[in-house]
Enzyme design. Structure first.
Site, short mmCIF file in Angstrom:
data_model
loop_
_atom_site.label_atom_id
_atom_site.label_comp_id
_atom_site.label_asym_id
_atom_site.label_seq_id
_atom_site.Cartn_x
_atom_site.Cartn_y
_atom_site.Cartn_z
N HIS A 96 8.13 0.01 0.45
CA HIS A 96 6.72 -0.39 0.48
C HIS A 96 6.42 -1.57 1.40
O HIS A 96 5.28 -1.76 1.82
CB HIS A 96 6.26 -0.75 -0.94
CG HIS A 96 4.79 -0.55 -1.16
ND1 HIS A 96 3.85 -0.71 -0.17
CD2 HIS A 96 4.09 -0.19 -2.27
CE1 HIS A 96 2.64 -0.47 -0.65
NE2 HIS A 96 2.76 -0.15 -1.92
N TYR A 120 -6.25 -3.43 -11.46
CA TYR A 120 -5.99 -3.50 -10.02
C TYR A 120 -6.28 -2.14 -9.42
O TYR A 120 -5.70 -1.13 -9.84
CB TYR A 120 -4.54 -3.89 -9.79
CG TYR A 120 -4.11 -4.04 -8.35
CD1 TYR A 120 -3.85 -5.30 -7.82
CD2 TYR A 120 -3.93 -2.94 -7.51
CE1 TYR A 120 -3.44 -5.45 -6.50
CE2 TYR A 120 -3.53 -3.08 -6.21
CZ TYR A 120 -3.28 -4.33 -5.70
OH TYR A 120 -2.87 -4.47 -4.40
N THR A 164 -4.16 -4.34 2.50
CA THR A 164 -4.90 -3.97 1.30
C THR A 164 -5.63 -5.17 0.71
O THR A 164 -5.35 -6.32 1.04
CB THR A 164 -3.96 -3.40 0.22
OG1 THR A 164 -2.99 -4.39 -0.14
CG2 THR A 164 -3.27 -2.15 0.69
#
Length: 825
Positions: A512, A628, A641
């Site tokens: 990630h 979230y 993001t």
């Protein structure tokens, strides 16, 4: 051993008669072709850099400007208004004798021509005109790029209400008569944006024109933060947090803000580098489940049951995508429904990238090119070259090579079988083991081979997918397998691992830190559709085309692992196995309900699902939770993001009204208000006015300065018990849901962020399908995903029945839901 001999370019031996030199022409030819391919890539990269560097103009436009200036000079007019003459004055002139004839010595034939720094009048005029044209050309490029950047910095169109469009948006829009289409997302570009955008942009053409991420005002961020936590706190808690916020805003906040503004002026993005380092690379826990995520194959179809054939097409499609990526032939990503470009910086590290462990922090290493992949099968590592004679292997040739790996009977070396578990456990033990056992010798060479590979490939010896007598349970096991496997059959540090199962099913596991899920989703959409609709298979299920028997066999990687290293591997495996055993995962495909039905409510599908999740969570836990939702900031350069705090006061009011049994009209009104609030927060997050990234960066600055902020410390310690993300279907044109409805992607998922929370990923496919991926932990008694989130799907349908102007048959709706849901309530 024929393949080994072909790999040697030359050999020599010393004999009594002298040196006996033996050349391998085949090997030398391969060296030549490999070098030729490398130089072609360099030339292509240089050409693309030039094209991107002058965008939105084109290199050929320089010649047009030069010819235009020379043509106007030929008509005895001065387009430069005296600048050409000024340039001409500073150019050297050839000296002339008094009688206007050049003095040449008698031996002029033997002398050199006049030096370059002495030019004739005509040459000086030509050179000065070309220099002026070049300066004019660069000025035009700079002006166009600046105008485009200003136009792309305008985001007011995102906040316009239906029927109420500002004059600024009207000018930005294509025409005032089509403003409604723009607000509904049916128009591509504003007229001005289109004017200042070049034709046929490359992947990175817009990078220099994207605006920088703005730094919000401290008071605005603090105000929005307090608003977001109000429904989660009682009155005394909220008053205490308000006092901390006011104290921070009036003292330390302004000082920290000054440093952020300074960074924003100097750096392309004031968030992304710190986010990558402190959120991802400095994490010392396992990245398996906690950070990595997965993507699934087609839900209902497996194109071929032959493992090697599926791997052949999949790997070939991945390399086709990389070729398009290197040539920048991939179209720049856009805002869904619009033609507004998004940042493509994350695409640079899709391939040839590895996360390297460190004791304090990890690092990301990216190589320009790699011509091979590393394949793992039954505890053994193989290097598989994907190029031969300067060309990419065909799918049939890759299938042939994969089959050779599958047929290889050699056993793993001692300690080799579970070596990849080092990448699944804690980072500090892995960093120490890497330094101690992999810093030299054969272990270093083999580890370098893995880390420099284009990507990692795992050939599993199990069947997976939605199949058998328990399709729902098998689908859950398929998801868990992609996310963590056996904890030692994925190299979790690679940018991504392609997994191909024994029955032909495939999927991927992605690291990630280097990029976010939409980047990998874009690649995976291309790979899936190219595999089936372009490459295809023959009647027997093999890849099309013919193999090449003379290809060198894939080579085994060698290891010399001491007992101490095996102990480290076993400890990492124990940590990873405990984490995997604690994971509870469920994949829930819902048919006959999707975007088409939600549109009847005339609200955003994302807002609809987020509100339904809040209702489901409240019914399960009797309380609300900090939520979230990931939102992208790729409207800005190097954007990644931002967080949308989906649990709002408006949503809570709607949920309480539903639970209290208030009238349908009252619930419909509250539902509309909650959805509009969610959309407003989503727009703010996309346009750089979010809460959490700003507070995160302020916290980092405070740590650098050695300052303690009770407010920031408390904000950054909050727990996200409900972590959600939508996986957007980006390349809708690649899928044909009408003629091929079974070729439906299932999306992907991730693990829970909190030990007592849920991880929810969802993908909206076409008009009639939504897939949910829900994760939690068995060890937490409060998170039982079957009883907590399956009802959410029924509640979503109920919300549709309640809020849609078109009345639905509730009983029929629930019957359809029960038939298509994977579990009974």
């Amino acid at each position: 051993m024929a393949e080994a001999h072909q790999a040697v370019a030359f050999q020599f031996t010393i004999t009594p008669e002298g040196i006996d030199l033996q050349l391998s022409h085949q090997a030398l030819r391969q060296v030549y072709l490999s070098g030729l391919r490398s130089w072609k890539k360099r030339v292509t990269r240089l050409k693309n850099n030039v094209i991107t560097g002058v965008y939105p103009a084109s290199p050929s436009s320089w010649l047009f400007v030069v010819i235009a200036i020379l043509a106007t000079m030929y008509t005895r007019s001065d387009p430069s208004m005296g600048l050409i003459a000024k340039i001409q004055e500073h150019l050297p002139v050839r000296s002339m004798p008094a009688n206007n004839t050049l003095q040449e010595p008698a031996d002029s034939i033997l002398t050199c021509p006049p030096p370059l720094d002495s030019l004739s009048i005509q040459c000086r005029t030509m050179v000065s005109a070309v220099l002026f044209s070049t300066l004019l050309w660069f000025s035009l490029i700079f002006t166009m790029r600046l105008c485009l950047k200003q136009l792309l910095s305008y985001h007011g169109w995102m906040f316009e209400q239906h029927g109420k469009v500002s004059n600024t948006t009207k000018i930005w829009a294509v025409s005032a008569s089509r403003k409604a289409e723009i607000l509904r997302g049916n128009e591509e570009f504003g007229a001005m944006v289109r004017i200042f955008s070049g034709r046929q942009p490359l992947l990175y053409s817009y990078q220099g024109s994207l605006p920088n991420l703005p730094v919000p005002a401290v008071k605005d961020t603090v105000k929005r933060y307090l608003e977001s936590v109000r429904p989660l706190m009682n009155d005394p808690e909220y008053e205490r947090m308000t006092e901390l916020a006011k104290e921070f805003e009036g003292s330390l906040g302004n000082r920290l803000q000054w440093y952020l503004k300074l960074k924003a002026l100097w750096a392309s993005n004031y968030v992304s580098d710190w986010w990558e380092e402190y959120v991802y690379l400095r994490g010392r826990g396992p990245i398996m489940i906690n950070s990595n995520y997965y993507g699934m194959d087609f839900l209902y179809v497996t194109p071929t049951p032959i493992q090697a054939a599926r791997a052949g097409n999949t790997l070939h499609a991945c390399l086709l995508y990389r070729r398009k990526l290197n040539r920048e032939e991939i179209k720049p990503s856009r805002v869904p429904g619009l033609n507004i470009p998004l940042c493509a910086a994350q695409c640079e590290r899709i391939f040839n990238t590895t996360r390297i462990p460190g004791e304090e922090t990890d690092s990301l290493i990216h190589w320009q090119d790699s011509e091979y992949v590393v394949v793992f099968h039954q505890g053994r590592f193989f290097r598989l070259w994907l190029y031969h004679a300067a060309r990419l292997l065909s799918p049939r040739e890759i299938e042939q090579q994969i089959q050779r790996i599958l047929d290889d009977p050699s056993p793993p070396a001692p300690g080799e079988a579970k070596l990849a578990a080092l990448t699944a456990g804690d980072r500090i033990p892995w960093a120490k083991a890497r330094k101690e056992f992999f810093s030299s010798g054969v272990n270093k060479r083999s580890l370098d081979c893995i880390e420099k590979a284009a990507f990692f490939v795992a050939l599993d010896d199990e069947d997976q997918g939605m199949m058998g007598d328990d399709p729902e349970g098998n689908l859950d096991r398929y998801a868990k397998s992609l996310l963590h496997g056996k904890c030692y059959d994925r190299w979790f540090d690679k940018s991504f691992t392609v997994v191909v199962y024994k029955n032909g099913k495939n999927g991927l596991n992605a690291e990630h830190s280097w990029a976010d899920a939409p980047i990998m989703a874009h690649l995976w959409e291309y790979v899936m559709t190219t595999d089936v609709f372009q490459l295809g298979y023959n009647e027997e299920g093999h890849c099309k085309g013919d193999g090449l028997p003379s290809l060198p066999h894939p080579s085994r990687l060698s290891w010399d692992l001491p007992a101490a290293c095996e102990d480290c591997v076993q400890r990492s495996l124990s940590v990873a196995q405990a984490l995997a055993d604690d994971l509870d995962f469920h994949v829930i495909p819902i048919q006959d309900f999707g975007k088409g039905a939600i549109k009847k409510c005339k609200i955003s599908p994302d807002a609809f699902i987020q509100i339904a999740l809040q209702l489901a969570y409240y019914r399960n836990r009797g309380t609300f939770s900090l939520t979230y939702e990931a939102s992208m900031t790729r409207l800005f350069r190097e954007g990644r993001t931002e967080t949308v705090r989906s649990c709002t006061s408006e949503t809570c009011a709607f949920v309480r009204a539903m639970e209290a049994g208030e009238s349908k009209e009252a619930c419909r009104r509250l539902f509309r208000t909650a959805s509009e609030k969610h959309q407003q927060l989503y727009r703010l997050a996309m346009t750089g006015e979010g809460i959490d990234r700003h507070l995160f960066c302020l916290y980092i600055v405070s740590k650098y300065l050695g300052e303690e902020s009770p407010f920031l410390k408390e904000v950054l310690s909050e727990t996200w018990r409900l972590s959600t993300s939508q996986t957007p279907l980006q390349q809708v044109e690649l899928f044909d849901f009408v003629n091929h409805p079974d070729y439906t992607t299932c999306g992907g998922g991730f693990g829970p962020v909190a030990d007592d929370g849920y991880g929810v990923s969802y993908i909206i496919i076409g008009e009639n399908m939504i897939n949910f991926h829900i994760s939690c932990k068995h060890s937490c008694p409060h998170t039982v995903s079957i009883t907590a989130f399956i009802p959410n799907l029924s509640l979503s349908l109920y919300l549709l029945e309640l809020m849609s102007p078109e009345k639905l048959d509730v009983s029929k709706t629930e019957q359809n839901h029960s038939k298509n849901s994977k579990k009974e309530l």
